[in-house]
Design a protein around this motif. Structure first.
Motif, PDB file in Angstrom:
ATOM      1  N   THR A  40      50.496   3.281  -9.637  1.00  0.00           N
ATOM      2  CA  THR A  40      50.418   2.763  -8.271  1.00  0.00           C
ATOM      3  C   THR A  40      50.543   3.899  -7.271  1.00  0.00           C
ATOM      4  N   ASP A  51      44.391  -1.988  -2.583  1.00  0.00           N
ATOM      5  CA  ASP A  51      44.993  -3.177  -1.988  1.00  0.00           C
ATOM      6  C   ASP A  51      46.464  -3.229  -2.407  1.00  0.00           C
ATOM      7  N   PRO A  53      50.118  -4.235  -2.941  1.00  0.00           N
ATOM      8  CA  PRO A  53      50.902  -5.472  -2.885  1.00  0.00           C
ATOM      9  C   PRO A  53      52.113  -5.306  -1.961  1.00  0.00           C
ATOM     10  N   SER A  55      54.933  -6.364  -2.517  1.00  0.00           N
ATOM     11  CA  SER A  55      56.089  -6.035  -3.363  1.00  0.00           C
ATOM     12  C   SER A  55      56.243  -4.520  -3.506  1.00  0.00           C
TER      13      SER A  55
END
Length: 85
Positions: A40, A51, A53, A55
């Motif tokens: 990530t 995109d 998240p 979170s």
């Protein structure tokens, strides 16, 4: 375009360079400390319009000790400054 700007802001704020306790660290160390997958962080660093998240944003903000509200306030100001150029 919004997503790409968000990724660029995240990169500038958290990933350039990676720091823990004021000291520069590797992506692996930062990923472990903030509980965000290394892949990530790579997507954010590469700036491919990922995109992200909410979170992930929450985890980064929590680790960096800022509120999500403050993060988005700062992002909005940053985005506005880019539009003014």
């Amino acid at each position: 375009m919004y997503q790409k700007n968000l990724v660029q802001f995240l990169k500038n704020k958290f990933c350039s360079p990676y720091k823990v306790g004021g000291k520069q660290v590797t992506r692996n160390v930062y990923a472990e400390k903030c509980d965000v997958a290394r892949a990530t962080l790579t997507r954010i660093t590469n700036g491919d319009g990922y995109d992200v998240p909410i979170s992930t944003i929450y985890k980064l903000c929590t680790f960096e000790d800022i509120t999500v509200k403050d993060f988005f306030t700062e992002f909005s100001k940053w985005l506005k400054s880019r539009e003014d150029v």
